[in-house]
Design a protein around this motif. Structure first.
Motif, short mmCIF file in Angstrom:
data_model
loop_
_atom_site.label_atom_id
_atom_site.label_comp_id
_atom_site.label_asym_id
_atom_site.label_seq_id
_atom_site.Cartn_x
_atom_site.Cartn_y
_atom_site.Cartn_z
N LEU A 72 -6.53 2.43 2.16
CA LEU A 72 -5.97 1.12 1.85
C LEU A 72 -5.49 0.48 3.15
O LEU A 72 -4.73 1.10 3.91
CB LEU A 72 -4.82 1.27 0.85
CG LEU A 72 -4.17 0.00 0.32
CD1 LEU A 72 -3.66 0.21 -1.11
CD2 LEU A 72 -3.02 -0.48 1.21
N ILE A 146 -2.96 5.87 -5.43
CA ILE A 146 -3.31 4.60 -4.76
C ILE A 146 -2.58 3.44 -5.47
O ILE A 146 -2.15 2.48 -4.82
CB ILE A 146 -4.85 4.41 -4.67
CG1 ILE A 146 -5.21 3.51 -3.50
CG2 ILE A 146 -5.45 3.86 -5.97
CD1 ILE A 146 -5.48 4.20 -2.22
N ARG A 150 0.25 0.92 -3.75
CA ARG A 150 0.28 -0.54 -3.86
C ARG A 150 1.65 -1.04 -4.31
O ARG A 150 2.18 -2.00 -3.77
CB ARG A 150 -0.71 -0.99 -4.95
CG ARG A 150 -2.10 -1.34 -4.51
CD ARG A 150 -2.86 -1.62 -5.81
NE ARG A 150 -4.26 -1.85 -5.66
CZ ARG A 150 -4.80 -3.02 -5.29
NH1 ARG A 150 -4.05 -4.06 -5.02
NH2 ARG A 150 -6.09 -3.14 -5.19
N VAL A 161 -4.25 -6.96 0.77
CA VAL A 161 -4.47 -5.51 0.59
C VAL A 161 -5.96 -5.33 0.36
O VAL A 161 -6.56 -6.06 -0.44
CB VAL A 161 -3.67 -4.98 -0.62
CG1 VAL A 161 -4.15 -3.58 -1.01
CG2 VAL A 161 -2.18 -4.95 -0.32
N LYS A 162 -6.56 -4.39 1.08
CA LYS A 162 -7.98 -4.14 0.88
C LYS A 162 -8.16 -2.63 0.64
O LYS A 162 -7.66 -1.81 1.40
CB LYS A 162 -8.76 -4.57 2.11
CG LYS A 162 -10.23 -4.87 1.82
CD LYS A 162 -10.90 -5.51 3.03
CE LYS A 162 -12.40 -5.31 2.98
NZ LYS A 162 -13.05 -6.06 1.91
N LEU A 163 -8.87 -2.33 -0.43
CA LEU A 163 -9.00 -0.95 -0.86
C LEU A 163 -10.40 -0.43 -0.55
O LEU A 163 -11.38 -1.16 -0.70
CB LEU A 163 -8.80 -0.95 -2.39
CG LEU A 163 -8.20 0.27 -3.06
CD1 LEU A 163 -6.82 0.54 -2.51
CD2 LEU A 163 -8.14 0.00 -4.57
N THR A 165 -12.56 2.76 -1.89
CA THR A 165 -12.49 3.91 -2.81
C THR A 165 -13.77 4.74 -2.80
O THR A 165 -13.82 5.78 -3.46
CB THR A 165 -12.22 3.45 -4.26
OG1 THR A 165 -13.19 2.46 -4.60
CG2 THR A 165 -10.83 2.85 -4.39
N GLU A 170 -14.37 3.03 2.45
CA GLU A 170 -13.39 3.64 3.36
C GLU A 170 -13.83 3.47 4.82
O GLU A 170 -13.03 3.14 5.69
CB GLU A 170 -13.22 5.12 3.06
CG GLU A 170 -12.42 5.42 1.80
CD GLU A 170 -11.92 6.86 1.82
OE1 GLU A 170 -12.56 7.70 1.18
OE2 GLU A 170 -10.90 7.13 2.48
#
Lengths: 312, 312
Positions: A72, A146, A150, A161-163, A165, A170
């Motif tokens: 994240l 996760i 957040r 916010v950038k995830l 997964t 990643e």
């Protein structure tokens, strides 16, 4: 980078074979996870930078590869808010496997690098610092954590916010982290870099002090690195062809090292002493410690033939 | 018991203050998670049993308390099947925070202790060995992992499985583990106990060898302890008033120590050397290692006044 959750390299070295300068072969530790027979020569040899013996074999402890991971990237208005966010994550009982930070200068360098290659950075303009987290463990754990991560960051008002997964997601985030070192050369031609560390609670103060030193000396100071364990990479960026900057850079380096030690930190978090930092050792180690280390070295290497003038 | 997942004590000691025999105060390490400035005197001092300096302050690394935990006790027909089950758990990528085993003799002692207090043990008659697992982490992780743990054990045909998912349920299982030491006195009046360790893959072989030594010498040998890191508690149970047993017990102890070292193990996994094990040090440490340790000790304590005759 995963020392935060998994410990440092020396925590994973169970045993060593090493050769003393006279040719005598010693074995330290064993293949056992727990072995408290005699003095811990294993950990003494790890990180001794070739000053005590020549290591010829190492027995390492392995851990199962985590089933899943997620990353994240979050932006904040400034570094203080980013660090408050990191504090909230720890207070929530989460232990990321990695937690990196980038200050506003580093973000600027990355923007330049991305622009040059025709790409974009994921953060909006109002972002003054970023945190990059990696969580790993069982699939169920990572999914649940996760979300808690957040939530823990929400109070620090992230600008985005950038995830990530899956592996691709990643890697896209970690590519930004890996771009930092080459990108720094876009802000100034010369670099003097350090890997100081301070207690985690003093990272904000440390970064502020390092930057103040840079402003005073007239060189750029850029900070990023392993926030989770307080290990900060400090890049002094300058122009060697400018005599004032050429003189200022080593002065700034020295002041940054001194400030780190004053904050209860260390001259080197991971890269060691080598030749470059021996002149500064006296900032952190007093005559009692240096005398003792010299006597311990003599116990291994009475003639002082192993890596002389380095590490100690 | 949680070293399996969390590492040993020395992995959590970041810094120390210590006083040398002459009164000089030294500081080793710092408050930083990562500090590679000079030799690692911190880890050298940890476990030195007072032979190098007097430790006056310690800086410890703390971890967040896990959100949840669960424990599982499983029985197997014999120790080989129990160890095969443990192997399957590791191959499934699970890392329990604790993994203890009890052999058939230990189970018998616990049955006697429970019968005496009018209680019962949870295992059926056909059980020849038990494994006791603890998992911890986020609530979601523990719930998912306990199911994977059950599945991993299925191939080893457990005689029973008992789960503890709340504090009361877990404590009921761990009470059995805590009862072992007092219960052993129900099988014989005298005890000579050890905390040898072997590489995890050789625990089955080690227990078989220890028991064979007991049979040959005519004393009882009971094994239990930290299977996860190969650290085995071996209790030699005997009757001091029987001259043959009184002579056999120390012989058996010596043979058990020697067998442990032959299997790549150690005389002591966690309790240290002290006075009791100094006579056996030569089994594990050769003249080169002992000479080096003596020289390192002299670097700290040239007059040999700290804990003389112990630890080294």
């Amino acid at each position: 980078m995963r020392a935060l959750k998994y410990g440092v390299t020396r925590d994973h070295v169970l045993g060593l074979e090493a050769v003393l300068p006279g040719g005598e072969v010693i074995r330290a530790g064993s293949r056992c996870h727990k072995d408290v027979c005699g003095l811990d020569l294993t950990r003494l040899l790890v990180g001794s930078e070739g000053s005590l013996a020549v290591i010829t074999e190492a027995v390492l402890k392995l851990l199962p590869l985590p089933e899943a991971s997620a990353s994240l990237l979050a932006g904040f208005g400034d570094l203080e808010r980013a660090l408050a966010g990191a504090g909230a994550v720890f207070r929530a009982g989460l232990l990321p496997s990695a937690l990196e930070f980038m200050d506003s200068g580093v973000l600027g360098a990355l923007e330049k690098a991305r622009a040059k290659s025709g790409g974009e950075v994921p953060w909006p303009k109002a972002t003054g610092a970023c945190l990059l987290f990696k969580l790993d463990g069982s699939r169920a754990a990572v999914g649940a954590e996760i979300e808690r991560l957040r939530e823990a960051l929400a109070d620090s008002a992230p600008t985005f916010v950038k995830l990530g997964t899956d592996q691709e997601g990643e890697e896209a985030l970690w590519d930004l982290r890996r771009m930092i070192s080459p990108a720094m050369h876009l802000v100034a031609p010369n670099k003097s870099n350090d890997d100081v560390a301070v207690p985690r609670g003093r990272v904000a103060e440390a970064v502020a002090r390092y930057k103040a030193i840079g402003r005073e000396r007239g060189v750029g100071v850029y900070c990023f690195g392993h926030l989770g364990d307080g290990n900060i990479h400090v890049d002094i960026m300058y122009d060697e062809s400018d005599p004032a900057q050429a003189e200022a850079a080593p002065q700034a380096k020295k002041e940054i090292l001194r400030a780190s030690v004053e904050m209860g930190g260390t001259l080197t978090g991971e890269h060691g002493v080598g030749q470059v930092k021996t002149p500064y050792l006296g900032m952190q180690l007093g005559p009692a410690e240096r005398g003792l280390m010299a006597r311990v070295k003599a116990a291994f290497d009475p003639s002082g033939i192993l890596n002389p003038g380095k590490a100690l």
